[in-house]
Design an enzyme around this catalytic site. Sequence first.
Site, PDB file in Angstrom:
ATOM      1  N   CYS A 110      11.923 -60.781 -21.902  1.00  0.00           N
ATOM      2  CA  CYS A 110      12.504 -59.558 -21.344  1.00  0.00           C
ATOM      3  C   CYS A 110      11.478 -58.441 -21.295  1.00  0.00           C
ATOM      4  CB  CYS A 110      13.690 -59.075 -22.206  1.00  0.00           C
ATOM      5  SG  CYS A 110      15.019 -60.259 -22.428  1.00  0.00           S
TER       6      CYS A 110
ATOM      7  N   ASP B 137     -17.330 -31.373  -4.029  1.00  0.00           N
ATOM      8  CA  ASP B 137     -16.223 -30.908  -3.194  1.00  0.00           C
ATOM      9  C   ASP B 137     -15.999 -29.407  -3.409  1.00  0.00           C
ATOM     10  OD1 ASP B 137     -13.670 -31.799  -1.582  1.00  0.00           O
ATOM     11  OD2 ASP B 137     -12.953 -30.480  -3.170  1.00  0.00           O
TER      12      ASP B 137
END
Length: 454
Positions: free
Chosen positions: A32, A420
């Site tokens: 599970c 940038d």
Amino acid sequence: MESHQYRQARLARDPRFDGRFFVAVRTTGIYCRPICPATAPKEDNVRYFDTALAASQAGYRPCLRCRPDSAPGSPAWRGSDTTLTRAIRLIDEGALVDGTIPALAARLGISPRYLNKLFQTRLGTSAKQYALHQQLMLAKQLLHDTALPMAEVAAAAGFGSVRRFNDCFASQLKLTPGQIRRSAAGQSSDLTLFLSYRPPYAWAPLRGFLAHRAIAGLEWHGDDFYGRTLWTEDGQLAHFTARHQPERHGFAVTLTVPPGQPVLARVGRIRRLLDLDADIATIDAHLASIPGLAPLLTPGLRLPGIADPFEAGVRAILGQQVSVAAARNLVQKVVDRLGTKQEERRGFPTPQQLAEDSLAWLGMPDSRRQTLRRFAAHVAQHGQQEDPNQWLALKGIGPWTVEYVRMRGLSEPDRWLGTDLGIKKALAQQGLEANPDAAAPWRSYLTFQLWNRL
């Protein structure tokens, strides 16, 4: 993790650990997710596995209630080996559905023997076995969530025949497709899958980022959804719409693909575009440890991807030295003029379409137009599997463009756009000094955290 950490996480059903490990129960033979709503078993009856594949190979079958096929991926167990990470991404996007191990190894620049050694060392299985498990998990999800006939499920998951599909399903998952189909309820005739993530997930900033750059016809968006077109491997258009469901920690994704096309490649790409498999708690904690950065962080901020490296490269070139709005307008003109039209939607232009057009109608400096044409011609000749660093040899393409493509077109987590202008502006506004090395191996996330402050 230590054994007590596994125990605490499963007893708390903490969604932040969903997909990071799986819980197998000796007395039932079932494995599970740690968030399974079933009654928690005694610790003495439990085994823990880092992957669903490991649990399956140990002889356990997947739970029909919590459905391990729906768990988010877990990059944590991949380690820092970039070759393995890239191999897994390519397999998740269907590289071995129609391809071969030698072909995949060639794309990675390694030998087939070394490729399998990487998988055996890190995952305890072969690359082919890993790919088969991914196909079976997708097939199981399709059986649960859709009313597609068995033959269509088999084809969508990449199996060549229903017989092979049935044999692999029974031998690998210890279940038959019929058992899955009988347990499913509320199926839809549409191809709609639920793709989960580990919280937190900062949907509003991601949606805003994508919406601000969205191209009409190519993309569509709203308060709780985002969608776009995608090219298939044989040049046909597919498209998806992902609707955010925060209460379920995931997205309901409606996917439309041409008949007979495998779905695996599209699902893997959608997960990458929305960055659903990030171990975001680990990433956020790492960035928060950098002095002065913690108060500025947006928890759960993801990396918004672009469909492929070529599209990312075109967007980067058109975005050089102009505003976001101006770049979007240029991309819109390219898509309107050259994009393949399918009803109200459009596909992004192919490298051949861009390379063969003069682009004289595109309002930008001629030097950048020629850069775009050179780039398109190069990709048309060499393909998109080439290392983007090779593009640096093309006139007009510099490190910023390549790093942007790696960050958004390949979703690499450790890219830093230090040159940038937006990054420089954000650092100045916050009074921070650039120390990207402190953010490794999550510098791409630092980039987006800084952009998010503008």
